[in-house]
Design a protein around this motif. Structure first.
Motif, PDB file in Angstrom:
ATOM      1  N   ASP A 220      17.767   9.585 -43.080  1.00 18.81           N
ATOM      2  CA  ASP A 220      18.591   8.407 -42.820  1.00 18.81           C
ATOM      3  C   ASP A 220      17.979   7.680 -41.629  1.00 18.81           C
ATOM      4  O   ASP A 220      18.082   8.113 -40.485  1.00 18.81           O
ATOM      5  N   GLU A 221      17.311   6.578 -41.913  1.00 18.04           N
ATOM      6  CA  GLU A 221      16.594   5.836 -40.875  1.00 18.04           C
ATOM      7  C   GLU A 221      17.524   5.330 -39.772  1.00 18.04           C
ATOM      8  O   GLU A 221      17.091   5.084 -38.652  1.00 18.04           O
ATOM      9  N   SER A 222      18.807   5.155 -40.049  1.00 17.53           N
ATOM     10  CA  SER A 222      19.738   4.601 -39.067  1.00 17.53           C
ATOM     11  C   SER A 222      20.273   5.650 -38.098  1.00 17.53           C
ATOM     12  O   SER A 222      20.879   5.300 -37.081  1.00 17.53           O
ATOM     13  N   SER A 226      17.117  10.737 -36.393  1.00 15.98           N
ATOM     14  CA  SER A 226      15.885  10.365 -37.107  1.00 15.98           C
ATOM     15  C   SER A 226      14.934   9.623 -36.188  1.00 15.98           C
ATOM     16  O   SER A 226      13.719   9.823 -36.229  1.00 15.98           O
TER      17      SER A 226
END
Length: 359
Positions: A220-222, A226
């Motif tokens: 999850d890039e958000s 991460s």
């Protein structure tokens, strides 16, 4: 064809043909488990690179990168190793921090060239409530066998994401196969972390029914976790086309770089053999990409600048740079310039994972 280009090609041909007249060297390369990608890369190097260079290269299984570093340093006959970038850097960091054993192991080692990015798989049960990588905090996790690159990667990633080490109670040091059993049959772990370049045999051999039992957690890039992980690792995707029998969509994940490594040899016969290996690696690179593991298509025939403390092996670097420059000249209609880029104590858990604990 320019005279200088023709001479470069002829010298390379003569250099390789001399291997046929000399006794064949018998060397070894350490890779990883039989279901991983490293061992397939090793087989490709033995067939398409070592053999034309007059070298019989035996491909050996291992626990992975951390063990490979030690075997490269101390095991007779092992002249080549496949090593993850974070494992190599961990040894350098330990040496810089004053660990004499780590320094003794890593300082004489040299890089040949970077290879490709290895995907990191976070595997959970299909019915698990976990969906994303950053949700694994405080879960029971298989981090890979002691002495493996996977164990180092898993622990480093966990530390980066959650700013605390994984607890001893939650970490299990299992092989990939044992981890999947503990995950799906015994159900005594929640996540198995596996590092392998796609397509990895372990997953490629799975049947469509596998999706009933396991799934891959996504990046999850958000998530702030991460962002912290991406300070050391890089985002990528596990492609559905790599595992068409059980993946239905690409899954975002993280990767780590793989390197081909050797030792700072000075014995003239070894220097000559490894120089021929480097020449053959360059001249047969197209065969590796056409016939070898799909990961070869991601490898670039180049020697980029290195981080502090990392060094190429001089004789092989010289041969590779000359061959690369010659091939570029052959493919370029006009002259182009190329730049050369330059006492007893309790062990820490990091040292145990790296295999350098002597308490």
């Amino acid at each position: 064809m320019r005279i200088t280009t023709l001479l470069t090609v002829l010298v390379g041909m003569i250099f390789l043909s001399s291997a046929a007249a000399a006794p064949r060297a018998e060397y070894k390369i350490v890779t990883a488990s039989k279901t991983g990608t490293y061992i397939q890369i090793g087989n490709d190097l033995a067939k398409w690179v070592a053999d034309p260079a007059g070298i019989d290269l035996e491909v050996l299984e291992s626990k992975g990168s951390a063990e490979n570093v030690q075997r490269m340093r101390f095991e007779p006959g092992v002249k080549l190793a496949l090593v993850q970038s974070d494992v190599y850097q961990a040894f350098l960091d330990e040496a810089k921090a004053g660990n004499a054993d780590a320094g003794n192991i890593i300082r004489p080692l040299r890089l040949i060239m970077p290879l490709y990015d290895e995907e990191i798989y976070f595997v959970a049960r299909a019915d698990s409530p976990l969906e994303s990588i950053h949700e694994i905090k405080n879960k029971k996790i298989s981090v890979g066998p002691l002495g493996s690159g996977t164990a180092l990667t898993a622990r480093t990633l966990y530390q980066l994401m959650f700013e605390e080490p994984i607890s001893a109670a939650n970490a299990q040091y299992l092989t990939n196969e044992d981890a999947l059993v503990k995950l799906t049959v015994d159900k005594t772990i929640d996540v198995a972390i596996i590092v392998a370049g796609q397509p990895a045999k372990l997953f490629a051999d799975m049947k469509p029914e596998a999706r009933k039992f396991i799934k891959i957690l996504k990046l999850d890039e958000s998530a702030p976790e991460s962002a912290r992980a991406k300070k050391t690792y890089f985002p990528a995707a596990i492609r559905a086309t790599s595992y068409p029998t059980w993946l239905t969509a690409d899954t975002p994940t993280l990767t780590v770089k793989a390197y081909l490594v050797t030792y700072d040899y000075g014995l003239q016969s070894t220097v000559g053999n490894l120089a021929r290996f480097a020449e053959s690696l360059c001249t047969n690179f197209d065969k590796l990409q056409a016939n070898g593991h799909p990961k070869w298509k991601q490898v670039k025939l180049e020697l980029p600048a290195l981080s502090q403390g990392w060094r190429y092996y001089g004789p092989m670097e010289k041969r590779l740079r000359a061959c690369i420059a010659g091939q570029r000249s052959l493919n370029t209609p006009t002259p182009t310039s190329t730049k050369t880029q330059a006492p007893t104590r309790n062990c820490t858990e990091q040292e145990v994972v790296l295999g350098i604990c002597k308490s």
